[in-house]
Design a protein around this motif. Structure first.
Motif, PDB file in Angstrom:
ATOM      1  N   VAL A 129       0.842  -1.192   0.000  1.00  0.00           N
ATOM      2  CA  VAL A 129       0.000   0.000   0.000  1.00  0.00           C
ATOM      3  C   VAL A 129       0.877   1.243   0.000  1.00  0.00           C
ATOM      4  N   GLY A 130       0.430   2.252  -0.747  1.00  0.00           N
ATOM      5  CA  GLY A 130       1.100   3.537  -0.733  1.00  0.00           C
ATOM      6  C   GLY A 130       0.562   4.390   0.401  1.00  0.00           C
ATOM      7  N   LEU A 131       1.453   5.114   1.060  1.00  0.00           N
ATOM      8  CA  LEU A 131       1.068   5.907   2.219  1.00  0.00           C
ATOM      9  C   LEU A 131       1.398   7.377   1.992  1.00  0.00           C
ATOM     10  N   PRO A 132       0.576   8.272   2.525  1.00  0.00           N
ATOM     11  CA  PRO A 132       0.920   9.696   2.440  1.00  0.00           C
ATOM     12  C   PRO A 132       2.158   9.998   3.268  1.00  0.00           C
ATOM     13  N   ALA A 133       2.831  11.091   2.927  1.00  0.00           N
ATOM     14  CA  ALA A 133       4.035  11.482   3.660  1.00  0.00           C
ATOM     15  C   ALA A 133       3.692  11.738   5.123  1.00  0.00           C
ATOM     16  N   LEU A 134       4.542  11.248   6.004  1.00  0.00           N
ATOM     17  CA  LEU A 134       4.326  11.376   7.440  1.00  0.00           C
ATOM     18  C   LEU A 134       5.235  12.462   8.000  1.00  0.00           C
ATOM     19  N   ARG A 135       4.640  13.383   8.747  1.00  0.00           N
ATOM     20  CA  ARG A 135       5.422  14.419   9.427  1.00  0.00           C
ATOM     21  C   ARG A 135       5.710  13.946  10.843  1.00  0.00           C
ATOM     22  N   VAL A 136       6.991  13.871  11.193  1.00  0.00           N
ATOM     23  CA  VAL A 136       7.421  13.396  12.506  1.00  0.00           C
ATOM     24  C   VAL A 136       8.009  14.560  13.282  1.00  0.00           C
ATOM     25  N   LEU A 187      -6.681   5.894   3.797  1.00  0.00           N
ATOM     26  CA  LEU A 187      -8.139   5.709   3.715  1.00  0.00           C
ATOM     27  C   LEU A 187      -8.848   7.040   3.519  1.00  0.00           C
ATOM     28  N   TRP A 188      -8.422   8.023   4.276  1.00  0.00           N
ATOM     29  CA  TRP A 188      -9.017   9.364   4.208  1.00  0.00           C
ATOM     30  C   TRP A 188      -8.894   9.939   2.797  1.00  0.00           C
ATOM     31  N   GLU A 189      -7.724   9.766   2.194  1.00  0.00           N
ATOM     32  CA  GLU A 189      -7.508  10.280   0.839  1.00  0.00           C
ATOM     33  C   GLU A 189      -8.428   9.600  -0.163  1.00  0.00           C
ATOM     34  N   ARG A 190      -8.575   8.289  -0.061  1.00  0.00           N
ATOM     35  CA  ARG A 190      -9.429   7.575  -1.016  1.00  0.00           C
ATOM     36  C   ARG A 190     -10.891   7.911  -0.810  1.00  0.00           C
ATOM     37  N   TRP A 191     -11.252   8.216   0.427  1.00  0.00           N
ATOM     38  CA  TRP A 191     -12.644   8.534   0.739  1.00  0.00           C
ATOM     39  C   TRP A 191     -12.998   9.951   0.288  1.00  0.00           C
ATOM     40  N   THR A 192     -12.117  10.891   0.572  1.00  0.00           N
ATOM     41  CA  THR A 192     -12.434  12.302   0.323  1.00  0.00           C
ATOM     42  C   THR A 192     -11.886  12.837  -0.988  1.00  0.00           C
ATOM     43  N   GLU A 224      -2.991  15.189   5.503  1.00  0.00           N
ATOM     44  CA  GLU A 224      -1.837  15.665   6.250  1.00  0.00           C
ATOM     45  C   GLU A 224      -1.753  14.846   7.536  1.00  0.00           C
ATOM     46  N   VAL A 225      -0.759  13.973   7.605  1.00  0.00           N
ATOM     47  CA  VAL A 225      -0.650  13.040   8.724  1.00  0.00           C
ATOM     48  C   VAL A 225       0.648  13.279   9.482  1.00  0.00           C
TER      49      VAL A 225
END
Length: 454
Positions: A15-22, A53-58, A63-64
């Protein structure tokens, strides 16, 4: 570094994931093990999965982010938890480390039947910590480990890192991915939505898992943490227990935010569980490998009854190797894998300052459920995830070593909620999705409070 680790776990399950801000320092807790990195990566990958999930839904970019201090503090959520200001009692009177003729062994006796098994194996007729210590001192660590295990109890001999890495079970564990996710059973077409329940919530209300039905068949920490994390993003989580099964009373409450709770005896009334399975999206199982199969609830059978289901299995030592199916807990895995040996410089066991394997595995299991939903939405089919505390321990070891730091400050991370048990003080769920912040919409229920129904 955490961002790269998170991306790798996502690629591992396809699965591809959005960029994570740490944000924040990894130097938390008084240990050379990189518990801060482990916390940031496990909470971070679950949060990024929720963002996907949020991206596919909306259709909007998610922004995570993850704050390492918050994630690390959440790894000790049961220690910060209070019921009317009172701390939890987490350990049975005989649980603990015992010196042996050639080292150390740990007994896990939080449940009465595990305590009784240990006493039988040691030939002790009454509950006495002093007597247990005396008998253990006259035997080797491996003798105690094997005798207690054969009797149906839970024990772990302290090993060095090198001893563990040369053990056949460690080799079997190392051959597995951190999160295993594979197709399961009959294939079904890709799903237009995430879940089975028409929740009526809109994406603007910030619940990425709204409508997803989750069955929680787990106990203690790792599995319940996974289901609790899913509830924080709006999943309908129903915990299935039994009045006959022992529990660690306070931990049951602490891990039950956002859930409902029902009782089913799987031996006498299995149809009630099948009725729930038929309309579920995710089932999280914390039984020893093979235990549910003997009752007819194998993963393949679950997928036949509910095509499209995501089955997430959590075990102590995995499903392959000579210890596959062995009972185990976080503290025992720390003992056998060399973590406790290294922490105490070999002189006596020194565990990590939190149940890091439990909590990390819990968040990874929650991510596995989300990844299964994403794979189902894109490709269709049912999916089977497997995780183990021992594989998470290997993951932590592979992260290397860092500088010890102070325990994370948690006072500004706490919240309160009224419940049937009284006023609860708890750590808010870690991780952040802008516009879809995690929260628990209900307090912990009493055990078996709800009917076995969606």
């Amino acid at each position: 570094m955490i961002e790269v680790v998170v991306e790798g776990v996502g690629q591992e399950v396809g699965v591809g994931l959005p960029a994570l801000r740490v944000v924040g320092s990894e130097e938390v807790y008084s240990t050379g093990f990189r518990v801060g990195a482990l916390a940031g990566a496990s909470v971070g990958v679950f949060t990024a999965g929720g963002g996907a999930l949020w991206e596919r839904w909306t259709g909007a970019r998610a922004e995570v982010g993850v704050d390492i201090r918050h994630a690390a503090a959440a790894f000790r959520s049961e220690r910060y938890f209070r019921i009317n200001g009172e701390e939890l009692s987490l350990w049975g009177s005989l649980s603990g480390d015992y010196a042996t003729a050639d080292g150390w062994v740990r007994l896990h006796c939080n449940f009465d039947h595990h305590r009784d098994a240990a006493l039988r194996a040691l030939g002790i007729g009454r509950v006495s910590r002093e007597e247990v210590a005396r008998v253990c001192a006259g035997r080797t660590r491996l003798e105690v480990e094997e005798e207690v295990t054969r009797a149906g109890g839970c024990a772990g001999a302290m090993r060095t890192r090198q001893e563990w890495r040369s053990h056949p079970q460690a080799e079997a564990v190392a051959a597995e991915p951190v999160v295993s996710l594979v197709p399961l059973g009959p294939q079904v077409s890709a799903s237009a939505g995430w879940g089975s329940a028409g929740s009526g919530e809109s994406p603007a209300e910030g619940r990425p898992l709204a409508g997803v039905r989750v069955l929680d068949l787990t106990r203690v920490i790792a599995g319940p943490v996974a289901a609790r994390a899913l509830a924080a993003y709006g999943a309908d989580v129903l915990r299935v227990g039994s009045a006959e099964l022992p529990e660690v009373a306070g931990v049951v409450v602490e891990t039950a935010f956002g859930k409902r709770s029902c009782h089913i005896d799987l031996r006498t009334d299995p149809e009630k569980l099948w009725d729930l399975v038929a309309r579920a999206d995710v089932i999280i199982r914390g039984y020893r490998p093979g235990a549910l199969e003997t009752l007819g609830f194998g993963a393949e059978e679950l997928a036949r009854v509910r095509p499209g289901i995501i089955v997430v299995d959590i075990s102590a030592y995995g499903v392959r190797g000579p210890w596959a199916g062995r009972r185990g807990f976080d503290s025992l895995v720390q003992m056998v894998s060399g973590i406790a040996h290294e922490g105490g410089d070999g002189t006596r066991p020194q565990p990590l300052p939190c149940q890091a394997l439990d909590h990390a595995t819990g968040y990874l299991a929650a991510f596995a459920a989300v990844a299964g939903l994403l794979r189902r939405a894109g490709r269709g089919g049912s999916w089977h995830a497997r995780l183990s505390l021992a594989r998470t321990a290997r993951w932590l070891d592979d992260l290397g070593r860092g500088e010890p730091g102070p325990d994370p400050r948690a006072d500004d991370l706490l919240d309160t909620m009224d419940s049937a048990f009284g006023e609860l003080t708890f750590i808010r769920p870690p991780g952040s999705i802008k516009g879809a912040e995690p929260y628990w919409s209900s307090p912990p229920p009493q055990r078996g409070e709800h009917p076995p129904a969606w």
